[in-house]
Write a protein that holds these residues in place. Structure first.
Motif, PDB file in Angstrom:
ATOM      1  N   VAL A  38       6.242  -6.020 -15.411  1.00 46.90           N
ATOM      2  CA  VAL A  38       5.606  -5.012 -14.555  1.00 46.90           C
ATOM      3  C   VAL A  38       4.640  -5.688 -13.591  1.00 46.90           C
ATOM      4  O   VAL A  38       4.627  -5.387 -12.391  1.00 46.90           O
ATOM      5  CB  VAL A  38       4.885  -3.928 -15.399  1.00 46.90           C
ATOM      6  N   ARG A  42       5.035  -5.820  -9.480  1.00 43.37           N
ATOM      7  CA  ARG A  42       3.977  -5.308  -8.606  1.00 43.37           C
ATOM      8  C   ARG A  42       3.399  -6.401  -7.718  1.00 43.37           C
ATOM      9  O   ARG A  42       2.518  -6.146  -6.911  1.00 43.37           O
ATOM     10  CB  ARG A  42       2.866  -4.680  -9.447  1.00 43.37           C
ATOM     11  N   SER A  70      -0.927  -2.337 -17.123  1.00 40.25           N
ATOM     12  CA  SER A  70      -0.239  -3.192 -16.155  1.00 40.25           C
ATOM     13  C   SER A  70       0.231  -2.411 -14.930  1.00 40.25           C
ATOM     14  O   SER A  70       0.470  -2.990 -13.875  1.00 40.25           O
ATOM     15  CB  SER A  70       0.939  -3.921 -16.809  1.00 40.25           C
ATOM     16  N   VAL A  71       0.322  -1.119 -15.059  1.00 37.33           N
ATOM     17  CA  VAL A  71       0.781  -0.271 -13.959  1.00 37.33           C
ATOM     18  C   VAL A  71      -0.324  -0.053 -12.920  1.00 37.33           C
ATOM     19  O   VAL A  71      -0.036   0.204 -11.753  1.00 37.33           O
ATOM     20  CB  VAL A  71       1.280   1.082 -14.516  1.00 37.33           C
ATOM     21  N   THR A  72      -1.587  -0.195 -13.343  1.00 39.73           N
ATOM     22  CA  THR A  72      -2.688   0.154 -12.442  1.00 39.73           C
ATOM     23  C   THR A  72      -3.642  -0.989 -12.105  1.00 39.73           C
ATOM     24  O   THR A  72      -4.409  -0.860 -11.151  1.00 39.73           O
ATOM     25  CB  THR A  72      -3.519   1.313 -13.031  1.00 39.73           C
ATOM     26  N   THR A  74      -5.338  -4.458 -10.717  1.00 39.69           N
ATOM     27  CA  THR A  74      -5.156  -5.175  -9.455  1.00 39.69           C
ATOM     28  C   THR A  74      -5.098  -6.679  -9.677  1.00 39.69           C
ATOM     29  O   THR A  74      -4.784  -7.421  -8.750  1.00 39.69           O
ATOM     30  CB  THR A  74      -6.288  -4.834  -8.460  1.00 39.69           C
TER      31      THR A  74
END
Length: 86
Positions: A38, A42, A70-72, A74
Motif C-alpha cells: 500500500v 501510494r 498505511s492508507v492515510t 504521509t
C-alpha cells in the motif's frame, strides 16, 4: 471458497501446534507485505529500517493497525507514531 482446516486427532498435539504456528506466521507475513505494498502504491518511500521493522512484526493486531494507517500516512515512519505498536 472455504478455508482448509485440518482435523487433528487431539487437542494441542505437537502437529496441531506446529500447523497453527506456521499458519499464523504466514498470515503475519502476508499482512506485512500488504502494508508495504500500500505504501509503495501510494508512492511513499520506505526505508530499509521501516521495511525490516514491518517484516519482522508477527503481531497480527499491530500489522492490521499499520495496514489501516498505511492508507492515510504521509511518510512510512508515521506508521509507528504514538499508538502504532511494535
Amino acid at each position: 471458497m472455504a478455508a482448509y482446516t485440518p482435523l487433528f486427532p487431539g487437542s494441542n498435539t505437537v502437529m496441531e501446534e506446529a500447523w497453527r504456528e506456521v499458519h499464523a506466521d504466514g498470515e503475519a507475513k502476508g499482512e506485512a507485505k500488504a502494508v508495504l505494498r500500500v505504501l509503495g502504491a501510494r508512492g511513499i518511500e520506505v526505508s530499509d529500517s521501516v521495511r525490516e521493522r514491518v517484516m519482522a512484526c508477527a503481531d497480527l493486531e499491530v500489522l492490521e493497525s499499520w495496514l489501516d494507517r498505511s492508507v492515510t500516512v504521509t511518510s512510512a515512519e508515521e506508521l509507528f507514531a504514538a499508538g502504532g505498536g511494535a
